[in-house]
Design a protein around this motif. Structure first.
Motif, short mmCIF file in Angstrom:
data_model
loop_
_atom_site.label_atom_id
_atom_site.label_comp_id
_atom_site.label_asym_id
_atom_site.label_seq_id
_atom_site.Cartn_x
_atom_site.Cartn_y
_atom_site.Cartn_z
N ALA A 1 0.83 -1.21 0.00
CA ALA A 1 0.00 0.00 0.00
C ALA A 1 0.86 1.26 0.00
CB ALA A 1 -0.93 0.00 1.21
N ILE A 2 1.93 1.26 0.78
CA ILE A 2 2.83 2.42 0.81
C ILE A 2 3.57 2.56 -0.51
CG2 ILE A 2 4.84 3.43 1.97
CD1 ILE A 2 3.91 2.08 4.54
N ASP A 3 4.06 1.45 -1.05
CA ASP A 3 4.77 1.49 -2.33
C ASP A 3 3.85 2.01 -3.44
OD1 ASP A 3 6.95 0.50 -1.04
OD2 ASP A 3 6.85 -1.51 -1.91
N ALA A 4 2.58 1.56 -3.43
CA ALA A 4 1.64 1.98 -4.47
C ALA A 4 1.33 3.47 -4.36
CB ALA A 4 0.35 1.16 -4.36
N ALA A 5 1.19 3.97 -3.14
CA ALA A 5 0.87 5.39 -2.94
C ALA A 5 2.03 6.28 -3.37
CB ALA A 5 0.52 5.65 -1.48
N CYS A 6 3.25 5.80 -3.20
CA CYS A 6 4.43 6.62 -3.51
C CYS A 6 4.98 6.33 -4.91
CB CYS A 6 5.53 6.36 -2.49
SG CYS A 6 5.04 6.70 -0.79
N GLY A 7 4.59 5.20 -5.50
CA GLY A 7 5.10 4.83 -6.81
C GLY A 7 6.49 4.27 -6.80
N ARG A 8 7.03 3.96 -5.61
CA ARG A 8 8.38 3.43 -5.48
C ARG A 8 8.59 2.94 -4.05
NH1 ARG A 8 11.14 9.16 -6.33
NH2 ARG A 8 9.02 9.68 -6.93
N PRO A 9 9.55 2.04 -3.83
CA PRO A 9 9.86 1.62 -2.45
C PRO A 9 10.69 2.71 -1.75
CG PRO A 9 11.24 0.43 -4.01
CD PRO A 9 10.27 1.23 -4.83
N LEU A 10 10.32 3.03 -0.52
CA LEU A 10 11.01 4.09 0.22
C LEU A 10 11.87 3.57 1.36
CD1 LEU A 10 8.26 6.86 0.52
CD2 LEU A 10 10.02 6.59 -1.23
N PHE A 11 11.55 2.40 1.90
CA PHE A 11 12.26 1.90 3.07
C PHE A 11 12.81 0.51 2.78
CE2 PHE A 11 7.70 1.29 3.43
CZ PHE A 11 7.57 -0.08 3.63
N ASN A 12 13.84 0.13 3.54
CA ASN A 12 14.51 -1.14 3.29
C ASN A 12 14.28 -2.18 4.38
OD1 ASN A 12 16.09 0.19 5.22
ND2 ASN A 12 17.61 0.81 3.68
N ALA A 13 13.50 -1.86 5.39
CA ALA A 13 13.24 -2.82 6.46
C ALA A 13 11.87 -2.52 7.08
CB ALA A 13 14.33 -2.76 7.53
N VAL A 14 11.30 -3.53 7.72
CA VAL A 14 10.02 -3.38 8.38
C VAL A 14 10.11 -4.02 9.77
CG1 VAL A 14 9.15 -5.49 7.26
CG2 VAL A 14 7.54 -3.87 8.27
N LEU A 15 9.65 -3.29 10.78
CA LEU A 15 9.65 -3.79 12.15
C LEU A 15 8.30 -4.43 12.43
CD1 LEU A 15 11.14 -2.19 15.29
CD2 LEU A 15 8.79 -3.00 15.38
N VAL A 16 8.32 -5.68 12.91
CA VAL A 16 7.10 -6.45 13.13
C VAL A 16 7.10 -6.99 14.55
CG1 VAL A 16 5.68 -8.37 12.31
CG2 VAL A 16 7.11 -7.10 10.69
N GLN A 17 5.94 -6.92 15.21
CA GLN A 17 5.78 -7.48 16.54
C GLN A 17 5.81 -9.01 16.48
OE1 GLN A 17 5.73 -6.60 19.65
NE2 GLN A 17 4.92 -8.48 20.52
N ARG A 18 6.62 -9.64 17.35
CA ARG A 18 6.78 -11.09 17.33
C ARG A 18 5.67 -11.81 18.08
NH1 ARG A 18 11.49 -14.39 17.27
NH2 ARG A 18 12.78 -12.51 17.51
N LYS A 19 5.43 -11.40 19.32
CA LYS A 19 4.49 -12.11 20.18
C LYS A 19 3.07 -11.58 19.98
CE LYS A 19 3.79 -13.16 25.10
NZ LYS A 19 4.29 -12.90 26.48
N VAL A 20 2.10 -12.49 19.91
CA VAL A 20 0.70 -12.09 19.73
C VAL A 20 0.11 -11.71 21.08
CG1 VAL A 20 0.42 -13.55 17.71
CG2 VAL A 20 -0.15 -14.45 19.98
N PRO A 21 -0.94 -10.90 21.10
CA PRO A 21 -1.59 -10.54 22.37
C PRO A 21 -2.22 -11.75 23.04
CG PRO A 21 -2.20 -9.03 20.59
CD PRO A 21 -1.49 -10.17 19.96
N THR A 22 -2.66 -11.56 24.27
CA THR A 22 -3.30 -12.63 25.02
C THR A 22 -4.67 -12.95 24.43
OG1 THR A 22 -4.34 -11.10 26.58
CG2 THR A 22 -2.12 -11.90 27.12
N ALA A 23 -5.24 -14.07 24.89
CA ALA A 23 -6.54 -14.51 24.37
C ALA A 23 -7.62 -13.48 24.67
CB ALA A 23 -6.91 -15.86 24.98
N ASN A 24 -7.57 -12.85 25.85
CA ASN A 24 -8.58 -11.84 26.19
C ASN A 24 -8.53 -10.65 25.24
OD1 ASN A 24 -9.53 -13.33 28.37
ND2 ASN A 24 -8.13 -12.36 29.83
#
Length: 463
Positions: A375-398
Motif C-alpha cells: 500500500a505504501i509502495d503503491a501510494a508513492c510509486g516506489r519503495p522508500l524503506f529497506n526494512a520493516v519492524l514487526v511485533q513477534r508475540k501475539v496478544p493474550t486470548a482476552n
C-alpha cells in the motif's frame, strides 16, 4: 463554567512554565557527583584550563611590561615571610598545613562557584547539574532522526526516541477532519492541530502534566464542548503568529520541546479514497467510517507543496522512521506530498517502517505485513524503506477476543511475500497490553531501543 475551566487550564500551564525556572540552593548530596565532571565531552574542563592559562599569560605580560621589578619585590617579600615561618615551624609541619589550606580553599571556591551555577541552571531539585549536562551531551551526540506519521502512533514513538537523541524531527499529517480538529478546521479555517498537539506533548520535558493539559476536553460551554485545550492553544497561537508553522515553533519554545514538529504541508489537504465496491469517499473520518476495502487513495489538491523545512530535515537526516499509525489516514497522507516522498527516496540512509500490531477496521482489515508495504509502495510509486519492524508475540486470548469483536486481528507476518518485496524483517517484542481494557500499543522505550539498535547495525553493515 467553561470559562472558569479554561482559565484554570491556562493558570496550570503558566505554573508549569514557572516551575522550570524556580530554583532553591541545595547542598550536593553525593560526593561522586564531583567525579562526573571529569567525564569526557562535557566541554567544561577545557574552558577552565584555558581560563587558567589566560590568567598566567596575563600575569606574565604584566611582569614583562613592568620589567619584573614589582613582581620581583613581591616574590622576595613572600620568600622572606616563608623563610621566617620555616625557621619557627619545621617544614614537615608547615608544608602539609599549607597544602591542606590550599586544597580547602580550592574546594571551597569550586563548591561555591558550582553552587551558584547550579542554582541558576539546574532544572529541578531531583537532578544534579552534572547529570543534566551528561544527558544533554549524550542527546546531542545522537543521530538526526526524522519520524513520519500521525495519530497516537507517532507520539508514542517520539516519547521513546527523545531519550536517545535531541535531533528529532516529526513530520505530521494535516489531513485530519474529525473531532475537535475537524470543527476548528471548518469553523475557523485553520489546519487541523490534533496530531501536532499529540507530538508536542510527547516531546515536552514536562510530558505528563502537559499531556494531561493538552488532552483535556471541555465538557460544557457553548462552542467549547468537545474541544481539547491543546487544539485551542495551537489555534490561538496560529492566529497570533500568522500560520501553523510559526505557532508550532513558538509553542515548542514555550513548552521546552525536545526536537521539532513540522506539518508535512501548509496546504489545506483533503483525503479521498476509492473503494473496491466502486465508491469514492472524501474526508479522512469518512474513509474509516465507510468500512470498505480501500483500493486507491489520494488527496485534493493532488500535489500539495511540502513545507521546505520538512524537506530539508529529510535531506539532513541520518535515520528515517515511517509509522506506526493508521496506514491510510496517518502514514500515507504524508507521503502523498510528492516532495516528501522524493526526498526520502533520494536518501541513502537506514529507513524503516514500523508496522501496526493489529489491523484496523475500515482501513486494513485482513491486511498482512506485505499488504501494508504494498500500500505504501503503491501510494508513492516506489519503495522508500529497506526494512520493516514487526511485533513477534501475539496478544493474550482476552485481547484477541476483545479485538475480534471489532473486526480486528493481529497483522499476519507473511515472510515469503516480504522477501519478494526485498525488505528486511526486524522481528521483536515491543508491545504493551493493558490488562483492564485489552488494548495493545507499542511500548515507547522498547520500540526506541530496538530502532536505535537496528540503526547502529544497519549503518555499520550497509551505509
Amino acid at each position: 463554567m467553561s470559562n472558569v475551566i479554561f482559565k484554570q487550564a491556562l493558570r496550570t500551564l503558566k505554573q508549569d512554565s514557572q516551575m522550570v525556572w524556580s530554583f532553591k540552593p541545595r547542598t550536593p548530596q553525593r560526593v561522586n557527583s564531583w567525579f562526573k565532571w571529569l567525564a569526557p565531552g562535557l566541554l567544561v574542563k577545557r574552558w577552565l584550563l584555558i581560563s587558567v592559562g589566560g590568567v598566567l599569560l596575563t600575569s606574565l605580560g604584566l611582569a614583562i611590561w613592568v620589567k619584573l621589578t614589582p613582581i620581583f619585590l613581591l616574590i622576595q617579600f613572600i620568600g622572606n615571610i616563608l623563610e621566617a615561618i620555616t625557621t619557627i615551624i619545621p617544614n614537615y609541619v608547615s608544608g602539609p598545613i599549607a597544602i591542606g589550606l590550599g586544597l580547602f580553599l580550592i574546594f571551597l571556591g569550586q563548591t561555591r562557584s558550582m553552587g551558584a551555577i547550579t542554582e541558576v541552571l539546574k532544572p529541578s531539585q531531583d537532578e544534579e547539574l552534572i547529570d543534566v549536562l551528561l544527558a544533554h551531551r549524550k542527546l546531542n551526540r545522537g543521530p538526526k532522526i526524522v519520524a513520519i506519521g500521525g495519530g497516537t502512533g507517532l507520539s508514542t514513538l517520539l516519547r521513546g526516541l527523545k531519550e536517545y537523541s535531541a535531533h528529532l524531527t516529526a513530520i505530521v499529517t494535516v489531513a485530519d477532519d474529525g473531532g475537535s480538529s475537524g470543527r476548528l478546521r471548518r469553523e475557523i479555517g485553520v489546519l487541523p492541530p490534533g496530531d501536532i498537539r499529540n507530538c508536542i506533548a510527547a516531546l515536552a520535558d514536562q510530558e505528563k502534566l502537559l499531556t494531561e493539559l493538552f488532552q483535556y476536553r471541555f465538557k460544557a460551554g457553548d462552542g467549547l464542548n468537545g474541544h481539547s485545550f491543546g487544539n485551542l492553544f495551537l489555534t490561538a497561537m496560529s492566529d497570533i503568529t500568522g500560520d501553523l508553522e510559526q505557532a508550532i515553533a513558538a509553542s515548542s519554545q514555550v513548552l521546552a520541546v525536545r526536537g521539532r514538529v513540522l506539518p508535512a504541508t501548509l496546504c489545506d489537504v483533503r483525503l479521498w479514497a476509492e473503494l473496491e465496491d466502486g465508491r469514492t469517499i472524501e474526508g479522512e473520518s469518512s474513509i474509516t467510517q465507510a468500512n470498505g476495502q480501500i483500493k486507491k487513495i489520494g488527496c485534493i489538491p493532488s500535489n500539495p507543496p511540502a513545507l521546505p523545512k520538512a524537506v530539508q530535515a529529510i535531506a539532513e537526516a541520518d535515520y528515517i522512521i515511517i509509522g506506526p499509525g493508521s496506514l491510510y489516514t496517518s502514514v500515507i497522507p504524508n507521503l502523498l506530498v510528492p516532495e516528501i516522498a522524493e526526498a526520502i527516496a533520494q536518501k541513502q540512509v537506514p529507513c524503516i517502517y514500523v508496522c501496526n500490531i493489529m489491523t484496523q477496521p475500515g482501513e486494513t482489515q485482513s491486511y498482512t505485513v506485505a499488504d501494508h508495504i504494498r500500500a505504501i509502495d503503491a501510494a508513492c510509486g516506489r519503495p522508500l524503506f529497506n526494512a520493516v519492524l514487526v511485533q513477534r508475540k501475539v496478544p493474550t486470548a482476552n485481547a484477541l477476543i476483545r479485538y475480534a469483536q471489532e473486526g480486528s486481528h493481529p497483522v499476519f507476518l507473511d515472510r515469503e511475500a516480504i522477501g519478494q518485496l526485498e525488505r528486511r524483517i526486524v522481528l521483536t517484542n515491543v508491545m504493551d497490553e493493558d490488562p483492564e481494557t485489552g488494548y495493545v500499543r507499542h511500548n515507547p522505550e522498547r520500540l526506541a531501543r530496538v530502532l536505535l539498535r537496528w540503526y547502529s547495525r544497519a549503518q555499520a553493515v550497509e551505509f
